[in-house]
Motif scaffolding. Structure first.
Motif, PDB file in Angstrom:
ATOM      1  N   ALA A   1      63.042 137.476   4.552  1.00  0.00           N
ATOM      2  CA  ALA A   1      63.838 138.611   5.018  1.00  0.00           C
ATOM      3  C   ALA A   1      63.834 139.737   3.977  1.00  0.00           C
ATOM      4  CB  ALA A   1      65.263 138.170   5.320  1.00  0.00           C
ATOM      5  N   ILE A   2      63.833 139.369   2.704  1.00  0.00           N
ATOM      6  CA  ILE A   2      63.778 140.370   1.636  1.00  0.00           C
ATOM      7  C   ILE A   2      62.430 141.085   1.667  1.00  0.00           C
ATOM      8  CG2 ILE A   2      63.707 140.684  -0.873  1.00  0.00           C
ATOM      9  CD1 ILE A   2      65.800 138.409  -1.054  1.00  0.00           C
ATOM     10  N   GLU A   3      61.353 140.329   1.850  1.00  0.00           N
ATOM     11  CA  GLU A   3      60.002 140.909   1.914  1.00  0.00           C
ATOM     12  C   GLU A   3      59.889 141.880   3.085  1.00  0.00           C
ATOM     13  OE1 GLU A   3      57.160 140.556  -0.027  1.00  0.00           O
ATOM     14  OE2 GLU A   3      58.522 139.611  -1.464  1.00  0.00           O
ATOM     15  N   ALA A   4      60.571 141.550   4.188  1.00  0.00           N
ATOM     16  CA  ALA A   4      60.524 142.392   5.385  1.00  0.00           C
ATOM     17  C   ALA A   4      61.481 143.591   5.291  1.00  0.00           C
ATOM     18  CB  ALA A   4      60.850 141.561   6.620  1.00  0.00           C
ATOM     19  N   ASN A   5      62.211 143.697   4.186  1.00  0.00           N
ATOM     20  CA  ASN A   5      63.186 144.773   3.986  1.00  0.00           C
ATOM     21  C   ASN A   5      64.258 144.809   5.069  1.00  0.00           C
ATOM     22  OD1 ASN A   5      62.756 145.958   1.533  1.00  0.00           O
ATOM     23  ND2 ASN A   5      61.223 147.400   2.293  1.00  0.00           N
ATOM     24  N   ASP A   6      64.665 143.638   5.540  1.00  0.00           N
ATOM     25  CA  ASP A   6      65.710 143.532   6.563  1.00  0.00           C
ATOM     26  C   ASP A   6      66.972 143.005   5.881  1.00  0.00           C
ATOM     27  OD1 ASP A   6      67.258 143.242   8.766  1.00  0.00           O
ATOM     28  OD2 ASP A   6      65.856 141.968   9.881  1.00  0.00           O
ATOM     29  N   LYS A   7      67.811 143.934   5.451  1.00  0.00           N
ATOM     30  CA  LYS A   7      68.991 143.545   4.667  1.00  0.00           C
ATOM     31  C   LYS A   7      69.985 142.719   5.484  1.00  0.00           C
ATOM     32  CE  LYS A   7      72.122 145.036   1.149  1.00  0.00           C
ATOM     33  NZ  LYS A   7      72.219 145.864  -0.012  1.00  0.00           N
ATOM     34  N   ALA A   8      70.141 143.041   6.763  1.00  0.00           N
ATOM     35  CA  ALA A   8      71.084 142.290   7.602  1.00  0.00           C
ATOM     36  C   ALA A   8      70.630 140.845   7.759  1.00  0.00           C
ATOM     37  CB  ALA A   8      71.212 142.960   8.964  1.00  0.00           C
ATOM     38  N   ALA A   9      69.347 140.664   8.043  1.00  0.00           N
ATOM     39  CA  ALA A   9      68.807 139.306   8.195  1.00  0.00           C
ATOM     40  C   ALA A   9      68.859 138.560   6.867  1.00  0.00           C
ATOM     41  CB  ALA A   9      67.377 139.360   8.723  1.00  0.00           C
TER      42      ALA A   9
ATOM     43  N   MET B   1      67.784 145.371  -3.030  1.00  0.00           N
ATOM     44  CA  MET B   1      67.121 145.995  -1.877  1.00  0.00           C
ATOM     45  C   MET B   1      67.681 147.393  -1.592  1.00  0.00           C
ATOM     46  SD  MET B   1      66.783 142.842   0.780  1.00  0.00           S
ATOM     47  CE  MET B   1      66.357 143.879   2.134  1.00  0.00           C
ATOM     48  N   ALA B   2      68.978 147.543  -1.718  1.00  0.00           N
ATOM     49  CA  ALA B   2      69.650 148.782  -1.321  1.00  0.00           C
ATOM     50  C   ALA B   2      69.272 149.969  -2.185  1.00  0.00           C
ATOM     51  CB  ALA B   2      71.159 148.597  -1.356  1.00  0.00           C
TER      52      ALA B   2
ATOM     53  N   LEU C   1      71.142 134.449   3.560  1.00  0.00           N
ATOM     54  CA  LEU C   1      71.786 134.080   2.298  1.00  0.00           C
ATOM     55  C   LEU C   1      73.031 133.241   2.549  1.00  0.00           C
ATOM     56  CD1 LEU C   1      72.102 134.292  -0.796  1.00  0.00           C
ATOM     57  CD2 LEU C   1      73.450 136.337  -0.401  1.00  0.00           C
ATOM     58  N   LEU C   2      73.785 133.616   3.566  1.00  0.00           N
ATOM     59  CA  LEU C   2      74.990 132.857   3.913  1.00  0.00           C
ATOM     60  C   LEU C   2      74.632 131.410   4.267  1.00  0.00           C
ATOM     61  CD1 LEU C   2      78.006 133.540   4.113  1.00  0.00           C
ATOM     62  CD2 LEU C   2      77.683 133.854   6.552  1.00  0.00           C
ATOM     63  N   ALA C   3      73.581 131.261   5.081  1.00  0.00           N
ATOM     64  CA  ALA C   3      73.132 129.921   5.469  1.00  0.00           C
ATOM     65  C   ALA C   3      72.580 129.163   4.261  1.00  0.00           C
ATOM     66  CB  ALA C   3      72.076 130.021   6.559  1.00  0.00           C
ATOM     67  N   ALA C   4      71.806 129.853   3.439  1.00  0.00           N
ATOM     68  CA  ALA C   4      71.204 129.211   2.261  1.00  0.00           C
ATOM     69  C   ALA C   4      72.285 128.774   1.274  1.00  0.00           C
ATOM     70  CB  ALA C   4      70.224 130.165   1.596  1.00  0.00           C
ATOM     71  N   THR C   5      73.304 129.591   1.109  1.00  0.00           N
ATOM     72  CA  THR C   5      74.400 129.258   0.196  1.00  0.00           C
ATOM     73  C   THR C   5      75.081 127.971   0.638  1.00  0.00           C
ATOM     74  OG1 THR C   5      74.777 131.593  -0.270  1.00  0.00           O
ATOM     75  CG2 THR C   5      76.559 130.093  -0.815  1.00  0.00           C
ATOM     76  N   SER C   6      75.281 127.851   1.936  1.00  0.00           N
ATOM     77  CA  SER C   6      75.904 126.641   2.480  1.00  0.00           C
ATOM     78  C   SER C   6      75.054 125.413   2.202  1.00  0.00           C
ATOM     79  CB  SER C   6      76.116 126.815   3.982  1.00  0.00           C
ATOM     80  OG  SER C   6      76.598 125.629   4.548  1.00  0.00           O
TER      81      SER C   6
END
Length: 87
Positions: free
Chosen positions: A38-46, A86-87, A51-56
């Protein structure tokens, strides 16, 4: 090969635990790859959602003793830092 009954059991138990740990580590790697994609695709929302899922997943791995708490914290921190850049 072990001849003693308790040694045979330890081999079986250790293999079962190793398989469980391998599965959990694989899940963590998959979650991290999704964030990085998602970072590579520059999609901050995704990326934030991933990140939320990965953190869990990472926190659960830490709770189960697969990762040390500092290792888990470092992984989450690096992912969050990458998203913030990214921002």
């Amino acid at each position: 090969m072990a001849n003693i009954k308790s040694a045979k059991k330890r081999i079986l138990v250790n293999n079962a635990k190793a398989d469980r740990n391998k599965a959990i580590k694989s899940g963590v790697k998959t979650a991290v790859k999704k964030v990085n994609a998602a970072i590579e695709a520059n999609d901050k929302a995704a990326a934030s959602a991933a990140l939320l899922a990965a953190t869990s997943v990472i926190d659960k791995a830490s709770t189960k003793g697969v990762y040390h708490k500092n290792t888990a914290s470092r992984k989450v921190s690096r992912l969050a830092q990458a998203i913030n850049k990214m921002a």
